[in-house]
Design a protein around this motif. Structure first.
Motif, PDB file in Angstrom:
ATOM      1  N   PHE A  91       0.832  -1.197   0.000  1.00 38.59           N
ATOM      2  CA  PHE A  91       0.000   0.000   0.000  1.00 38.59           C
ATOM      3  C   PHE A  91       0.872   1.254   0.000  1.00 38.59           C
ATOM      4  O   PHE A  91       0.660   2.181  -0.790  1.00 38.59           O
ATOM      5  CB  PHE A  91      -0.926  -0.020   1.214  1.00 38.59           C
ATOM      6  CG  PHE A  91      -1.767   1.223   1.368  1.00 38.59           C
ATOM      7  CD1 PHE A  91      -2.681   1.589   0.403  1.00 38.59           C
ATOM      8  CD2 PHE A  91      -1.641   2.025   2.490  1.00 38.59           C
ATOM      9  CE1 PHE A  91      -3.465   2.727   0.548  1.00 38.59           C
ATOM     10  CE2 PHE A  91      -2.408   3.163   2.651  1.00 38.59           C
ATOM     11  CZ  PHE A  91      -3.321   3.513   1.670  1.00 38.59           C
ATOM     12  N   ALA A  94       2.498   1.685  -3.284  1.00 39.14           N
ATOM     13  CA  ALA A  94       1.553   2.197  -4.281  1.00 39.14           C
ATOM     14  C   ALA A  94       1.349   3.694  -4.115  1.00 39.14           C
ATOM     15  O   ALA A  94       1.276   4.439  -5.101  1.00 39.14           O
ATOM     16  CB  ALA A  94       0.217   1.463  -4.157  1.00 39.14           C
ATOM     17  N   VAL A  95       1.265   4.127  -2.848  1.00 40.78           N
ATOM     18  CA  VAL A  95       1.108   5.562  -2.585  1.00 40.78           C
ATOM     19  C   VAL A  95       2.350   6.320  -3.051  1.00 40.78           C
ATOM     20  O   VAL A  95       2.255   7.384  -3.677  1.00 40.78           O
ATOM     21  CB  VAL A  95       0.848   5.819  -1.083  1.00 40.78           C
ATOM     22  CG1 VAL A  95       0.903   7.319  -0.783  1.00 40.78           C
ATOM     23  CG2 VAL A  95      -0.507   5.252  -0.684  1.00 40.78           C
ATOM     24  N   SER A  98       2.368   6.574  -6.724  1.00 37.51           N
ATOM     25  CA  SER A  98       1.401   7.594  -7.139  1.00 37.51           C
ATOM     26  C   SER A  98       1.990   8.985  -6.963  1.00 37.51           C
ATOM     27  O   SER A  98       1.867   9.851  -7.842  1.00 37.51           O
ATOM     28  CB  SER A  98       0.111   7.449  -6.319  1.00 37.51           C
ATOM     29  OG  SER A  98      -0.777   8.505  -6.603  1.00 37.51           O
ATOM     30  N   GLU A 138      -6.180   9.539  -9.373  1.00 37.34           N
ATOM     31  CA  GLU A 138      -5.083   8.771  -8.772  1.00 37.34           C
ATOM     32  C   GLU A 138      -5.554   8.110  -7.477  1.00 37.34           C
ATOM     33  O   GLU A 138      -5.291   6.925  -7.233  1.00 37.34           O
ATOM     34  CB  GLU A 138      -3.892   9.690  -8.478  1.00 37.34           C
ATOM     35  CG  GLU A 138      -2.966   9.902  -9.661  1.00 37.34           C
ATOM     36  CD  GLU A 138      -2.179   8.654 -10.004  1.00 37.34           C
ATOM     37  OE1 GLU A 138      -1.744   7.927  -9.088  1.00 37.34           O
ATOM     38  OE2 GLU A 138      -1.994   8.380 -11.209  1.00 37.34           O
ATOM     39  N   TYR A 139      -6.251   8.863  -6.636  1.00 36.33           N
ATOM     40  CA  TYR A 139      -6.740   8.305  -5.375  1.00 36.33           C
ATOM     41  C   TYR A 139      -7.811   7.235  -5.631  1.00 36.33           C
ATOM     42  O   TYR A 139      -7.842   6.208  -4.948  1.00 36.33           O
ATOM     43  CB  TYR A 139      -7.301   9.424  -4.487  1.00 36.33           C
ATOM     44  CG  TYR A 139      -6.226  10.297  -3.884  1.00 36.33           C
ATOM     45  CD1 TYR A 139      -5.300   9.776  -2.989  1.00 36.33           C
ATOM     46  CD2 TYR A 139      -6.139  11.647  -4.196  1.00 36.33           C
ATOM     47  CE1 TYR A 139      -4.315  10.569  -2.430  1.00 36.33           C
ATOM     48  CE2 TYR A 139      -5.150  12.450  -3.636  1.00 36.33           C
ATOM     49  CZ  TYR A 139      -4.247  11.904  -2.756  1.00 36.33           C
ATOM     50  OH  TYR A 139      -3.264  12.683  -2.202  1.00 36.33           O
ATOM     51  N   ARG A 141      -8.027   5.296  -8.225  1.00 36.44           N
ATOM     52  CA  ARG A 141      -7.320   4.113  -8.705  1.00 36.44           C
ATOM     53  C   ARG A 141      -6.685   3.340  -7.550  1.00 36.44           C
ATOM     54  O   ARG A 141      -6.745   2.102  -7.493  1.00 36.44           O
ATOM     55  CB  ARG A 141      -6.244   4.532  -9.707  1.00 36.44           C
ATOM     56  CG  ARG A 141      -5.514   3.363 -10.369  1.00 36.44           C
ATOM     57  CD  ARG A 141      -4.298   3.838 -11.125  1.00 36.44           C
ATOM     58  NE  ARG A 141      -3.346   4.481 -10.238  1.00 36.44           N
ATOM     59  CZ  ARG A 141      -2.519   3.829  -9.423  1.00 36.44           C
ATOM     60  NH1 ARG A 141      -2.543   2.504  -9.381  1.00 36.44           N
ATOM     61  NH2 ARG A 141      -1.684   4.475  -8.659  1.00 36.44           N
ATOM     62  N   LEU A 142      -6.106   4.068  -6.602  1.00 36.63           N
ATOM     63  CA  LEU A 142      -5.486   3.421  -5.446  1.00 36.63           C
ATOM     64  C   LEU A 142      -6.522   2.666  -4.609  1.00 36.63           C
ATOM     65  O   LEU A 142      -6.263   1.563  -4.133  1.00 36.63           O
ATOM     66  CB  LEU A 142      -4.779   4.470  -4.574  1.00 36.63           C
ATOM     67  CG  LEU A 142      -3.386   4.903  -5.025  1.00 36.63           C
ATOM     68  CD1 LEU A 142      -2.873   6.038  -4.144  1.00 36.63           C
ATOM     69  CD2 LEU A 142      -2.418   3.742  -4.997  1.00 36.63           C
ATOM     70  N   GLU A 145      -7.441  -0.490  -6.410  1.00 30.52           N
ATOM     71  CA  GLU A 145      -6.320  -1.434  -6.357  1.00 30.52           C
ATOM     72  C   GLU A 145      -6.238  -2.115  -4.992  1.00 30.52           C
ATOM     73  O   GLU A 145      -6.043  -3.331  -4.903  1.00 30.52           O
ATOM     74  CB  GLU A 145      -5.026  -0.666  -6.657  1.00 30.52           C
ATOM     75  CG  GLU A 145      -3.788  -1.521  -6.729  1.00 30.52           C
ATOM     76  CD  GLU A 145      -2.561  -0.686  -7.045  1.00 30.52           C
ATOM     77  OE1 GLU A 145      -1.699  -0.532  -6.164  1.00 30.52           O
ATOM     78  OE2 GLU A 145      -2.479  -0.180  -8.185  1.00 30.52           O
ATOM     79  N   GLN A 146      -6.407  -1.331  -3.915  1.00 31.06           N
ATOM     80  CA  GLN A 146      -6.329  -1.910  -2.574  1.00 31.06           C
ATOM     81  C   GLN A 146      -7.518  -2.825  -2.293  1.00 31.06           C
ATOM     82  O   GLN A 146      -7.399  -3.828  -1.592  1.00 31.06           O
ATOM     83  CB  GLN A 146      -6.265  -0.788  -1.527  1.00 31.06           C
ATOM     84  CG  GLN A 146      -4.995   0.036  -1.577  1.00 31.06           C
ATOM     85  CD  GLN A 146      -3.744  -0.830  -1.636  1.00 31.06           C
ATOM     86  OE1 GLN A 146      -3.526  -1.689  -0.773  1.00 31.06           O
ATOM     87  NE2 GLN A 146      -2.926  -0.619  -2.663  1.00 31.06           N
ATOM     88  N   GLN A 263      -7.746   2.130   5.371  1.00 30.31           N
ATOM     89  CA  GLN A 263      -6.930   2.599   4.261  1.00 30.31           C
ATOM     90  C   GLN A 263      -7.774   3.360   3.230  1.00 30.31           C
ATOM     91  O   GLN A 263      -7.347   4.384   2.688  1.00 30.31           O
ATOM     92  CB  GLN A 263      -6.211   1.416   3.608  1.00 30.31           C
ATOM     93  CG  GLN A 263      -5.121   0.821   4.487  1.00 30.31           C
ATOM     94  CD  GLN A 263      -4.376  -0.313   3.819  1.00 30.31           C
ATOM     95  OE1 GLN A 263      -4.439  -0.478   2.602  1.00 30.31           O
ATOM     96  NE2 GLN A 263      -3.653  -1.102   4.601  1.00 30.31           N
ATOM     97  N   LEU A 267      -7.322   7.427   2.146  1.00 31.14           N
ATOM     98  CA  LEU A 267      -7.218   7.939   0.777  1.00 31.14           C
ATOM     99  C   LEU A 267      -8.323   8.947   0.469  1.00 31.14           C
ATOM    100  O   LEU A 267      -8.076   9.989  -0.137  1.00 31.14           O
ATOM    101  CB  LEU A 267      -7.263   6.769  -0.215  1.00 31.14           C
ATOM    102  CG  LEU A 267      -6.024   5.869  -0.239  1.00 31.14           C
ATOM    103  CD1 LEU A 267      -6.285   4.640  -1.086  1.00 31.14           C
ATOM    104  CD2 LEU A 267      -4.810   6.623  -0.767  1.00 31.14           C
TER     105      LEU A 267
END
Length: 497
Positions: A91, A94-95, A98, A138-139, A141-142, A145-146, A263, A267
């Motif tokens: 995580f 990934a951040v 990003s 971007e957020y 997408r995160l 993904e998580q 998490q 975000l």
């Protein structure tokens, strides 16, 4: 004889379009907006890392506590902590990835924004909103993904737990045949198992914001532990073990859910706060603008203090945004994910308002200039009728010296008659009331006064400033003039503190 002739007029559509097209020449005075936005992002990045630090500290405490477990759950918990630690590391990676992509895009975005700012305010806003939209994506997408990674983690956990259940059953099956010793060993096994699960329950209660993300769930699971304890007291060990095992499985599911939701919340919170701070920064950078009126050599540029021309609306808007910022910061411990999403929607809904406010300011200054232009046309007509503007500095003023108010101009003829024209703004852009007030110490032919007023209104009509009736039947006639506008020095000082 004295009196007033009044008509409500507006600028014809073609002229309104010409005035509104000045948008392409509306620009920000301060050119450091890209640097300000970049500073906001960097600060947001640092704050995000600070919010993530407690998750790492919690992981270390959980690892230490898993070493103290007595039952077969110790191995399961250690393996779970390893998987969670790996997930958290992924995580964070990934951040960081990003953030790296954002930093790489900063230069390009800065150049795009600077170019847009030179083109005009409308282009600047379009580019700014495009950049903030990219940041939100971007957020998003995160988060997606998580969510996928947690789904895989849950599958791995459940497979691991099946193995743990088999180990536990083997422990039960290998209890010696001696009845007394069997009871003692099953009792010890049940008590150790219950103590470990109780410790895990307390850990979740202490370390996670379960009331925010899963209200009431943890309390409900404690009933299973109470039932297992009662079973042990009553000597029903296998029932106690089964109940404790079921509770443990549900606790593990809850813990994974809390990890995921926390998490996601981080975000979403970060995205909302960064959007809001960026918007406040943009508001502060656009307190002053400039608008260019005219073309070529005749072009004239006016500096525009936005808040002045919208009568404090920009300050009120900024205060509303700062109230949202205060709410985000002071209530961060209690705000739920849904509340964060609602606040994000509010922030997104607030974004177009800055453009509306600056547009209002631009139209306000153009309207002010329009009133001066109308006054010039009136003076031209009156000069053809023998009147003169004696002193432009003192005989043409804004009421209260405020350019947002009525523009007043006074002319005289050789007989000492005075004509005071008051051009007052109406609510709609391009609409004004034109009041022509005649002051005379002698008798004046009413027909002459009427013709004089008609000459003025016809001249305005030819310039595109028209009333409702082309035949001037909409002109209002009042027997007495507005005496409060006769002394222009008083008009100039009016309403000043």
């Amino acid at each position: 004889m004295s009196g007033e002739k009044r008509r409500y007029v507006s600028v014809e559509e073609q002229e309104l379009r010409r005035l509104k097209e000045q948008e392409s020449r509306l620009r920000s005075v301060q050119q450091d907006l890209p640097e300000r936005l970049n500073a906001v992002r960097e600060q947001a990045r640092q704050e995000f890392q600070q919010r993530f630090a407690p998750l790492e500290q919690r992981a270390q405490r959980q690892e230490q506590e898993s070493q103290r477990l007595k039952s077969s759950l110790a191995d399961l918990e250690r393996n779970t902590q390893k998987r969670l630690q790996q997930q958290r590391q992924e995580f964070q990676a990934a951040v960081r990835d990003s953030e790296k992509r954002q930093q790489q895009a900063l230069k390009q975005e800065t150049n795009r924004l600077e170019t847009a700012m030179r083109q005009g305010f409308k282009e600047q806003r379009q580019e700014y909103l495009k950049i903030t939209q990219q940041q939100r994506q971007e957020y998003t997408r995160l988060i997606t993904e998580q969510d996928q990674k947690f789904t895989q983690l849950i599958i791995e956990e459940r497979n691991e737990r099946k193995q743990g259940q088999r180990i536990l059953q083997q422990q039960i099956d290998h209890v010696v045949n001696d009845l007394k010793q069997e009871c003692q060993q099953k009792s010890q096994l049940a008590q150790d198992f219950l103590a470990d699960v109780e410790a895990i329950w307390q850990q979740i209660d202490r370390e996670y914001q379960h009331q925010k993300f899963a209200p009431g769930r943890l309390t409900e699971l404690h009933r299973g532990l109470e039932l297992a304890r009662t079973n042990i007291e009553n000597g029903v060990m296998e029932a106690a073990i089964a109940t404790t095992q079921k509770t443990y499985l549900e606790l593990v599911d809850l813990r994974l859910e809390l990890e995921q939701k926390e998490q996601e919340w981080l975000l979403l919170y970060q995205a909302a706060l960064e959007d809001l701070k960026s918007l406040i920064t943009e508001v502060q950078a656009n307190r002053n603008c400039e608008v260019e009126v005219g073309q070529g050599d005749d072009a004239e540029t006016f500096k525009l203090e936005v808040d002045y021309w919208v009568k404090g609306r920009l300050t009120e808007y900024e205060q509303q945004l700062k109230q949202l910022e205060t709410q985000l910061k002071t209530e961060s411990e209690t705000l739920t994910t849904e509340q964060i999403k609602q606040l994000s929607d509010q922030i997104l809904a607030q974004q177009p308002i800055l453009g509306e406010i600056v547009e209002q300011a631009k139209l306000s200054i153009l309207g002010s200039q329009l009133r001066v232009e109308i006054a010039d046309r009136v003076v031209d007509v009156l000069e053809s009728l023998g009147y003169r503007l004696l002193d432009p500095e003192f005989d043409a003023v804004y009421e209260g010296s405020d350019q947002r108010n009525a523009f007043v101009v006074k002319v005289k003829n050789v007989a000492g008659d005075e004509v005071v024209t008051v051009i007052s703004p109406e609510a709609e852009f391009g609409a004004n009331s034109v009041s022509i007030n005649t002051f005379s110490q002698t008798l004046i032919d009413e027909n002459s006064v009427d013709q004089q007023a008609k000459s003025i209104f016809k001249a305005l009509q030819q310039e595109g400033v028209q009333g409702k009736d082309p035949d001037l039947k909409d002109v209002e006639c009042h027997e007495k003039p507005q005496t409060q506008y006769q002394n222009l020095e008083e008009v100039k000082q009016r309403n000043q503190t």
